[in-house]
Design an enzyme around this catalytic site. Structure first.
Site, PDB file in Angstrom:
ATOM      1  N   MET A   5       0.793  -1.195  -0.197  1.00  0.00           N
ATOM      2  CA  MET A   5       0.192   0.044  -0.049  1.00  0.00           C
ATOM      3  C   MET A   5       0.899   1.262  -0.118  1.00  0.00           C
ATOM      4  SD  MET A   5      -2.933  -0.931  -0.307  1.00  0.00           S
ATOM      5  CE  MET A   5      -3.739   0.630   0.188  1.00  0.00           C
ATOM      6  N   ARG A  56      12.688   3.626  14.489  1.00  0.00           N
ATOM      7  CA  ARG A  56      12.378   4.741  14.836  1.00  0.00           C
ATOM      8  C   ARG A  56      12.680   5.302  16.447  1.00  0.00           C
ATOM      9  NH1 ARG A  56       6.324   3.610  13.512  1.00  0.00           N
ATOM     10  NH2 ARG A  56       6.410   3.623  11.173  1.00  0.00           N
ATOM     11  N   CYS A  74       1.899   6.619  11.313  1.00  0.00           N
ATOM     12  CA  CYS A  74       0.904   7.288  10.531  1.00  0.00           C
ATOM     13  C   CYS A  74      -0.106   8.357  11.462  1.00  0.00           C
ATOM     14  CB  CYS A  74       0.015   6.628   9.766  1.00  0.00           C
ATOM     15  SG  CYS A  74      -0.652   5.048  10.226  1.00  0.00           S
ATOM     16  N   GLN A 106      -8.851   5.114  12.884  1.00  0.00           N
ATOM     17  CA  GLN A 106      -7.981   4.951  11.684  1.00  0.00           C
ATOM     18  C   GLN A 106      -8.622   4.147  10.669  1.00  0.00           C
ATOM     19  OE1 GLN A 106      -4.406   4.567  15.293  1.00  0.00           O
ATOM     20  NE2 GLN A 106      -4.076   3.750  13.299  1.00  0.00           N
ATOM     21  N   HIS A 132      -6.637   9.196   8.593  1.00  0.00           N
ATOM     22  CA  HIS A 132      -6.964   8.601   9.844  1.00  0.00           C
ATOM     23  C   HIS A 132      -7.279  10.293  10.673  1.00  0.00           C
ATOM     24  CE1 HIS A 132      -5.008   5.098   9.378  1.00  0.00           C
ATOM     25  NE2 HIS A 132      -3.852   5.041  10.121  1.00  0.00           N
ATOM     26  N   THR A 185      -1.646   7.339   3.947  1.00  0.00           N
ATOM     27  CA  THR A 185      -0.489   6.771   3.137  1.00  0.00           C
ATOM     28  C   THR A 185       0.302   8.057   2.774  1.00  0.00           C
ATOM     29  OG1 THR A 185      -1.984   6.593   1.444  1.00  0.00           O
ATOM     30  CG2 THR A 185      -1.619   4.580   2.970  1.00  0.00           C
TER      31      THR A 185
HETATM   32  P1  NAP Z   1       1.785  -4.087   2.611  1.00  0.00           P
HETATM   33  O1  NAP Z   1       0.545  -3.440   1.765  1.00  0.00           O
HETATM   34  O2  NAP Z   1       1.423  -5.382   3.414  1.00  0.00           O
HETATM   35  O3  NAP Z   1       2.990  -4.221   1.992  1.00  0.00           O
HETATM   36  C1  NAP Z   1       4.158  -4.860   2.508  1.00  0.00           C
HETATM   37  C2  NAP Z   1       5.242  -4.947   1.443  1.00  0.00           C
HETATM   38  O4  NAP Z   1       6.456  -5.191   1.997  1.00  0.00           O
HETATM   39  C3  NAP Z   1       5.011  -5.549   0.372  1.00  0.00           C
HETATM   40  O5  NAP Z   1       5.437  -5.031  -1.052  1.00  0.00           O
HETATM   41  C4  NAP Z   1       5.531  -6.988   0.482  1.00  0.00           C
HETATM   42  O6  NAP Z   1       6.053  -7.431  -0.829  1.00  0.00           O
HETATM   43  C5  NAP Z   1       6.800  -6.619   1.207  1.00  0.00           C
HETATM   44  N1  NAP Z   1       7.042  -7.424   2.070  1.00  0.00           N
HETATM   45  C6  NAP Z   1       6.272  -8.368   3.094  1.00  0.00           C
HETATM   46  N2  NAP Z   1       7.010  -9.460   3.704  1.00  0.00           N
HETATM   47  C7  NAP Z   1       8.295  -9.393   3.020  1.00  0.00           C
HETATM   48  C8  NAP Z   1       9.337 -10.115   3.377  1.00  0.00           C
HETATM   49  N3  NAP Z   1       9.435 -11.045   4.143  1.00  0.00           N
HETATM   50  N4  NAP Z   1      10.673  -9.718   2.710  1.00  0.00           N
HETATM   51  C9  NAP Z   1      10.652  -8.674   1.841  1.00  0.00           C
HETATM   52  N5  NAP Z   1       9.510  -7.966   1.415  1.00  0.00           N
HETATM   53  C10 NAP Z   1       8.602  -8.325   2.239  1.00  0.00           C
HETATM   54  O7  NAP Z   1       2.068  -2.985   3.896  1.00  0.00           O
HETATM   55  P2  NAP Z   1       2.076  -1.243   4.064  1.00  0.00           P
HETATM   56  O8  NAP Z   1       0.811  -1.054   4.615  1.00  0.00           O
HETATM   57  O9  NAP Z   1       2.475  -0.708   2.598  1.00  0.00           O
HETATM   58  O10 NAP Z   1       3.235  -0.997   5.098  1.00  0.00           O
HETATM   59  C11 NAP Z   1       4.319  -1.021   4.991  1.00  0.00           C
HETATM   60  C12 NAP Z   1       5.101  -0.343   6.148  1.00  0.00           C
HETATM   61  O11 NAP Z   1       4.818   0.807   6.299  1.00  0.00           O
HETATM   62  C13 NAP Z   1       4.977  -1.274   7.373  1.00  0.00           C
HETATM   63  O12 NAP Z   1       6.038  -1.091   8.290  1.00  0.00           O
HETATM   64  C14 NAP Z   1       3.836  -0.365   8.047  1.00  0.00           C
HETATM   65  O13 NAP Z   1       3.795  -0.535   9.464  1.00  0.00           O
HETATM   66  C15 NAP Z   1       4.247   1.005   7.632  1.00  0.00           C
HETATM   67  N6  NAP Z   1       3.112   2.050   7.584  1.00  0.00           N
HETATM   68  C16 NAP Z   1       2.032   1.728   6.847  1.00  0.00           C
HETATM   69  C17 NAP Z   1       1.129   2.857   6.742  1.00  0.00           C
HETATM   70  C18 NAP Z   1      -0.162   2.625   6.038  1.00  0.00           C
HETATM   71  O14 NAP Z   1      -1.098   3.652   6.176  1.00  0.00           O
HETATM   72  N7  NAP Z   1      -0.544   1.688   5.491  1.00  0.00           N
HETATM   73  C19 NAP Z   1       1.539   4.126   7.332  1.00  0.00           C
HETATM   74  C20 NAP Z   1       2.620   4.275   7.904  1.00  0.00           C
HETATM   75  C21 NAP Z   1       3.760   3.119   8.153  1.00  0.00           C
HETATM   76  P3  NAP Z   1       5.167  -8.656  -1.605  1.00  0.00           P
HETATM   77  O15 NAP Z   1       4.062  -7.833  -2.204  1.00  0.00           O
HETATM   78  O16 NAP Z   1       6.152  -9.563  -2.283  1.00  0.00           O
HETATM   79  O17 NAP Z   1       4.556  -9.500  -0.436  1.00  0.00           O
END
Ligand code: NAP
Length: 352
Positions: free
Chosen positions: A15, A110, A150, A177, A243, A329
């Site tokens: 995402m 962090r 976030c 959220q 959020h 995001t």
């Molecule tokens: P997400 O949609 O689940 O995406 C996760 C990403 O990480 C995908 O590209 C996935 O690749 C990759 N990944 C998962 N397992 C992995 C592994 N074992 N080795 C290498 N790559 C791996 O999550 P997201 O919402 O984008 O969040 C990503 C990070 O940003 C997290 O740490 C989250 O806490 C942080 N964050 C998110 C938000 C938000 O609003 N969503 C806000 C602030 C911070 P594949 O597609 O190949 O599985």
């Protein structure tokens, strides 16, 4: 024209990774030259590996790029990371040790005392930690700069002008959220339809700890937490993006409501002075309507980079209460990391 910096995205298919790609497509300073994700995606083209979940088409330039492993070397000068926290520690650490600047959105580093937890409008002085981080971690030239959780970004941005003008003694935050905050596929539809979930793992702790570090005082090699009490309760609600948090604040120094409103509405800082590409003209927008902010109406304010505040009122228990909202995001993740990188470039901290 100056050459753009070549950047790699870790977690590119997720995402937040997709937001990075969307926000960087026409960026004047950065161009994406590497994409990495899990072994489910590695070796595939991006369009084979990724189902595009944002509005509009997957940008053409990424479609045929190969997805690689999130380990050095990658063909780029700078890393943006949106890996899950448990994976990020090893991966980001290895890029920093290999000499890459890592601008991370993950939680892994962090709270490390030598790692800036940066909001450019709030604590650019925390970049002073980079010298001790580089010296302490082997002098390899790489480093890690993180952006907050976030919800924390929204909270800390809203508190910053109040803290610097009047001091904040305590804050109580109740968040609502969005679903995209849980990544994809996130929360099961049957769990969230017609429902509110009063638990988001790790979120309350992150808000309570990170806020103190962000608003804390930096010394050469450490940050002393801000002397305030933060209490957070987090809820997942059935909203796609944006959020929201209901906040109650106790100030150290008495202030009238017009002073509080003016401190919030007039707040600008170094990103606005430097006209950084992703910096909103107004980091905080104060709305007067009785029923704002709302996620659907206000999450895109300032191209998703402004925090919108409304319902500012005296409070019967603490001093003031208000509701804050921001795009999780964009200001809460990819946009925050990109603004961090823009500040590092503007301050000449990248040494590339
Ligand atoms: P997400 O949609 O689940 O995406 C996760 C990403 O990480 C995908 O590209 C996935 O690749 C990759 N990944 C998962 N397992 C992995 C592994 N074992 N080795 C290498 N790559 C791996 O999550 P997201 O919402 O984008 O969040 C990503 C990070 O940003 C997290 O740490 C989250 O806490 C942080 N964050 C998110 C938000 C938000 O609003 N969503 C806000 C602030 C911070 P594949 O597609 O190949 O599985």
């Amino acid at each position: 024209m100056t050459k753009k910096l070549r950047v790699g995205i870790l977690g590119a298919t997720g995402m937040v990774g997709q937001r990075f790609i969307q926000l960087l497509e026409h960026h004047p300073q950065f161009e994406i030259t590497a994409l990495a994700a899990s072994d489910r995606s590695q070796g595939k083209t991006f369009q084979e590996a990724c189902t595009w979940r944002l509005a509009g088409e997957m940008p053409a330039f990424v479609r045929t790029m190969k997805v690689e492993a999130p380990q050095p070397p990658l063909d780029c000068q700078l890393i943006f990371s949106s890996l899950p926290g448990d994976i990020a520690r090893d991966s980001e650490g290895s890029f920093a040790a290999a000499g890459y600047p890592v601008i991370s959105n993950s939680s892994a580093y962090r709270l490390d005392r030598d790692v800036p937890l940066l909001i450019p409008e709030v604590n650019p002085d925390h970049l002073a930690l980079l010298d001790s981080q580089r010296a302490g971690r082997g002098g390899h030239g790489g480093f890690i700069v993180t952006n907050p959780n976030c919800s924390t970004i929204m909270l800390a941005l809203a508190l910053a002008p109040l803290h610097s003008r009047f001091g904040v003694k305590s804050v109580i935050a109740t968040t609502m959220q969005a679903l995209s905050g849980a990544g994809y596929p996130g929360v099961a539809s049957l769990a969230i339809s017609d429902n509110v979930l009063p638990f988001i793992e790790g979120e309350e702790e992150k808000i309570e700890q990170e806020t103190l570090k962000i608003l804390g005082k930096v010394t050469a090699a450490n940050v002393t937490d801000a002397p305030m009490d933060v209490s957070a309760q987090c809820n997942r609600v059935n909203v796609s993006d944006g959020h929201m948090a209901a906040l109650r604040v106790k100030l150290v120094q008495a202030a009238g409501i017009e002073e509080v409103k003016a401190a919030l509405a007039s707040f600008t800082a170094i990103p606005q002075e430097l006209h950084l590409h992703s910096a909103p003209a107004q980091p905080i927008i104060v709305r007067e309507e009785l029923d704002r902010p709302q996620p659907r109406l206000d999450r895109d304010a300032g191209n998703g980079m402004s925090v919108t505040i409304g319902r500012l009122l005296p409070d019967n228990v603490l001093d003031y209460r208000f509701v804050a909202l921001s795009h999780n995001t964009i200001r809460g993740a990819a946009g925050a990391a990109i603004l961090n990188a823009e500040l590092l470039v503007a301050l000449g901290k990248l040494n590339l």
